[in-house]
Scaffold this motif. Structure first.
Motif, PDB file in Angstrom:
ATOM      1  N   LYS A   1      46.250 101.579  22.715  1.00 14.38           N
ATOM      2  CA  LYS A   1      45.828 100.709  21.623  1.00 14.38           C
ATOM      3  C   LYS A   1      45.626 101.506  20.341  1.00 14.38           C
ATOM      4  O   LYS A   1      45.970 101.040  19.241  1.00 14.38           O
ATOM      5  CB  LYS A   1      44.533  99.982  22.008  1.00 14.38           C
ATOM      6  CG  LYS A   1      44.148  98.856  21.046  1.00 14.38           C
ATOM      7  CD  LYS A   1      42.988  98.056  21.590  1.00 14.38           C
ATOM      8  CE  LYS A   1      42.683  96.871  20.692  1.00 14.38           C
ATOM      9  NZ  LYS A   1      41.567  96.053  21.235  1.00 14.38           N
ATOM     10  N   ILE A   2      45.084 102.709  20.468  1.00 19.89           N
ATOM     11  CA  ILE A   2      44.913 103.576  19.289  1.00 19.89           C
ATOM     12  C   ILE A   2      46.266 103.921  18.698  1.00 19.89           C
ATOM     13  O   ILE A   2      46.450 103.920  17.472  1.00 19.89           O
ATOM     14  CB  ILE A   2      44.145 104.856  19.678  1.00 19.89           C
ATOM     15  CG1 ILE A   2      42.699 104.511  20.037  1.00 19.89           C
ATOM     16  CG2 ILE A   2      44.175 105.878  18.548  1.00 19.89           C
ATOM     17  CD1 ILE A   2      41.920 105.677  20.591  1.00 19.89           C
ATOM     18  N   PHE A   3      47.230 104.201  19.570  1.00 15.84           N
ATOM     19  CA  PHE A   3      48.565 104.559  19.099  1.00 15.84           C
ATOM     20  C   PHE A   3      49.208 103.396  18.351  1.00 15.84           C
ATOM     21  O   PHE A   3      49.785 103.593  17.263  1.00 15.84           O
ATOM     22  CB  PHE A   3      49.431 104.962  20.294  1.00 15.84           C
ATOM     23  CG  PHE A   3      50.879 105.164  19.960  1.00 15.84           C
ATOM     24  CD1 PHE A   3      51.294 106.269  19.232  1.00 15.84           C
ATOM     25  CD2 PHE A   3      51.840 104.248  20.376  1.00 15.84           C
ATOM     26  CE1 PHE A   3      52.633 106.457  18.919  1.00 15.84           C
ATOM     27  CE2 PHE A   3      53.174 104.432  20.070  1.00 15.84           C
ATOM     28  CZ  PHE A   3      53.573 105.538  19.344  1.00 15.84           C
TER      29      PHE A   3
ATOM     30  N   LEU B   1      46.017 113.699  10.680  1.00 15.80           N
ATOM     31  CA  LEU B   1      45.239 112.462  10.593  1.00 15.80           C
ATOM     32  C   LEU B   1      43.799 112.727  11.030  1.00 15.80           C
ATOM     33  O   LEU B   1      43.556 113.495  11.957  1.00 15.80           O
ATOM     34  CB  LEU B   1      45.860 111.380  11.475  1.00 15.80           C
ATOM     35  CG  LEU B   1      47.294 110.966  11.119  1.00 15.80           C
ATOM     36  CD1 LEU B   1      47.809 109.924  12.104  1.00 15.80           C
ATOM     37  CD2 LEU B   1      47.372 110.436   9.696  1.00 15.80           C
ATOM     38  N   PRO B   2      42.829 112.115  10.367  1.00 14.81           N
ATOM     39  CA  PRO B   2      41.414 112.353  10.719  1.00 14.81           C
ATOM     40  C   PRO B   2      41.116 111.977  12.168  1.00 14.81           C
ATOM     41  O   PRO B   2      41.370 110.840  12.588  1.00 14.81           O
ATOM     42  CB  PRO B   2      40.649 111.451   9.738  1.00 14.81           C
ATOM     43  CG  PRO B   2      41.602 111.190   8.617  1.00 14.81           C
ATOM     44  CD  PRO B   2      42.972 111.198   9.226  1.00 14.81           C
ATOM     45  N   LYS B   3      40.582 112.915  12.906  1.00 15.45           N
ATOM     46  CA  LYS B   3      40.232 112.657  14.305  1.00 15.45           C
ATOM     47  C   LYS B   3      39.047 111.706  14.421  1.00 15.45           C
ATOM     48  O   LYS B   3      38.842 111.071  15.458  1.00 15.45           O
ATOM     49  CB  LYS B   3      39.918 113.971  15.010  1.00 15.45           C
ATOM     50  CG  LYS B   3      41.093 114.941  15.083  1.00 15.45           C
ATOM     51  CD  LYS B   3      42.272 114.339  15.824  1.00 15.45           C
ATOM     52  CE  LYS B   3      43.455 115.299  15.880  1.00 15.45           C
ATOM     53  NZ  LYS B   3      44.644 114.682  16.509  1.00 15.45           N
ATOM     54  N   GLU B   4      38.256 111.604  13.362  1.00 11.69           N
ATOM     55  CA  GLU B   4      37.106 110.697  13.396  1.00 11.69           C
ATOM     56  C   GLU B   4      37.525 109.243  13.588  1.00 11.69           C
ATOM     57  O   GLU B   4      36.797 108.464  14.225  1.00 11.69           O
ATOM     58  CB  GLU B   4      36.297 110.828  12.097  1.00 11.69           C
ATOM     59  CG  GLU B   4      35.591 112.166  11.915  1.00 11.69           C
ATOM     60  CD  GLU B   4      36.514 113.263  11.446  1.00 11.69           C
ATOM     61  OE1 GLU B   4      36.087 114.430  11.415  1.00 11.69           O
ATOM     62  OE2 GLU B   4      37.683 112.945  11.105  1.00 11.69           O
TER      63      GLU B   4
ATOM     64  N   ALA C   1      37.491 104.582  17.212  1.00 15.52           N
ATOM     65  CA  ALA C   1      38.187 103.556  17.979  1.00 15.52           C
ATOM     66  C   ALA C   1      37.843 103.660  19.457  1.00 15.52           C
ATOM     67  O   ALA C   1      37.683 102.638  20.146  1.00 15.52           O
ATOM     68  CB  ALA C   1      39.697 103.689  17.763  1.00 15.52           C
ATOM     69  N   MET C   2      37.720 104.887  19.974  1.00 17.59           N
ATOM     70  CA  MET C   2      37.343 105.071  21.377  1.00 17.59           C
ATOM     71  C   MET C   2      35.936 104.552  21.642  1.00 17.59           C
ATOM     72  O   MET C   2      35.663 103.967  22.693  1.00 17.59           O
ATOM     73  CB  MET C   2      37.449 106.543  21.751  1.00 17.59           C
ATOM     74  CG  MET C   2      38.871 107.041  21.911  1.00 17.59           C
ATOM     75  SD  MET C   2      38.926 108.758  22.474  1.00 17.59           S
ATOM     76  CE  MET C   2      40.685 108.955  22.743  1.00 17.59           C
ATOM     77  N   MET C   3      35.029 104.778  20.694  1.00 16.86           N
ATOM     78  CA  MET C   3      33.662 104.273  20.851  1.00 16.86           C
ATOM     79  C   MET C   3      33.625 102.750  20.883  1.00 16.86           C
ATOM     80  O   MET C   3      32.734 102.147  21.494  1.00 16.86           O
ATOM     81  CB  MET C   3      32.784 104.795  19.718  1.00 16.86           C
ATOM     82  CG  MET C   3      32.547 106.297  19.765  1.00 16.86           C
ATOM     83  SD  MET C   3      31.574 106.893  18.374  1.00 16.86           S
ATOM     84  CE  MET C   3      30.017 106.029  18.659  1.00 16.86           C
ATOM     85  N   ASP C   4      34.606 102.115  20.243  1.00 14.11           N
ATOM     86  CA  ASP C   4      34.696 100.654  20.254  1.00 14.11           C
ATOM     87  C   ASP C   4      35.436 100.129  21.478  1.00 14.11           C
ATOM     88  O   ASP C   4      35.676  98.928  21.600  1.00 14.11           O
ATOM     89  CB  ASP C   4      35.399 100.161  18.988  1.00 14.11           C
ATOM     90  CG  ASP C   4      34.551 100.378  17.745  1.00 14.11           C
ATOM     91  OD1 ASP C   4      33.317 100.468  17.889  1.00 14.11           O
ATOM     92  OD2 ASP C   4      35.121 100.464  16.640  1.00 14.11           O
ATOM     93  N   GLY C   5      35.842 101.051  22.368  1.00 10.29           N
ATOM     94  CA  GLY C   5      36.470 100.639  23.614  1.00 10.29           C
ATOM     95  C   GLY C   5      37.978 100.666  23.621  1.00 10.29           C
ATOM     96  O   GLY C   5      38.595 100.203  24.587  1.00 10.29           O
TER      97      GLY C   5
END
Length: 290
Positions: free
Chosen positions: A180-182, A163-166, A171-175
């Protein structure tokens, strides 16, 4: 483009060969189905029946009205659904955690998990562990100990690595945090491999008679797979005595055996078409890349 005579001959040879293979695989199932609906007088005429000349559903009537067999069906359904959901969640969470390169001791954890594929403690230590956890004669023994399969975890982790790490970085940059990403990102993108692994787990749970035989001494806790083994392998004569038939007891018992086999196969066969579109994609991406 028109095919040459050799290409046409090759195609027809493939069709004939694959048809023969399909027939060889389908006939045993068809034979069991036919034997399950044959009346006594037809069954004794020949051991091979391509088409039933007469049909009776006495065996299926017995299966669906027998309390012990239907209890086994419901137990198997519960164990399959609960075990599949439980193992999928644990496998997905572990797989995603091991894709995070910043995880402390990541390589050591992976090595320890892979180690279990080649070495185990043995049956006696495992039994002592289950007994110390008070899981003997407890349906949870069919679900809790089988939390994760190393093979399934490797397949799912390999898929998640593709899966693209970007997306995760955005998502991390959006907090968003890892959890939550999972939930919001990784799991929706992993539907193909989760459907594939889910099918593997469900088939294993549905057919799991060994665990029940080792740890479930109470017959009322037996899943359908163990009841089926008891009927087919141990040739339990109690089944035919319960039918109330005397002259036809043997053949009716044979019909009941075949009917139980059909009933035990139907749930998995019914589920497969709904996840077939994910199956090939999940296996190919999860096992060949990386």
């Amino acid at each position: 483009m028109r095919k040459s005579a050799g290409e046409t001959l090759f195609d027809w040879a493939n069709y004939l060969f694959l048809s023969a293979v399909a027939l060889a695989m389908l006939y045993p199932f068809w034979h069991v189905l036919v034997r399950s609906v044959l009346p006594y007088e037809e069954a004794i005429r020949s051991a091979i029946h391509v088409f039933p000349t007469k049909v009776t559903f006495d065996a299926y009537k017995y299966v669906f009205t027998n309390g012990g067999l239907m209890r086994g069906v419901w137990i198997s359904l519960f164990v399959t659904f609960a075990g599949t959901a439980y193992q999928l969640l644990i496998t997905a969470m572990t797989s995603y955690a091991l894709t995070i390169k910043a995880l402390p001791g990541r390589n050591l954890i992976i090595s320890m998990i892979v180690f279990t594929m080649f070495f185990g403690g043995g049956l006696i230590p495992y039994y002592l562990l289950i007994r110390s956890l008070h899981l003997v004669d407890n349906l949870l023994v069919m679900i809790v100990p089988a939390a994760i399969s190393t093979f399934n975890m490797i397949v799912m982790k390999t898929f998640m690595d593709t899966l693209p790490k970007e997306l995760e970085e955005s998502a991390m940059m959006d907090g968003a945090g890892y959890f939550k990403i999972f939930v919001r990102l990784i799991m929706p993108l992993s539907v193909p491999v989760m459907a594939t692994i889910g099918l593997f787990i469900a088939v294993g749970q549905w057919n799991n008679w060994m665990t029940a035989m080792l740890f479930l001494n109470k017959r009322e806790l037996w899943p359908l797979a163990l009841i089926l083994r008891d009927i087919l392998i141990d040739n339990n004569t109690e089944l035919t005595r319960q039918t109330g038939y005397t002259s036809d007891s043997y053949l009716l018992g044979e019909s009941i055996k075949m009917a139980v086999v059909i009933v035990s196969v139907i749930p998995i066969v019914a589920v497969y078409p709904f996840i077939q579109k994910y199956f090939v994609k999940g296996v190919m991406i999860g096992s060949l890349k990386g």
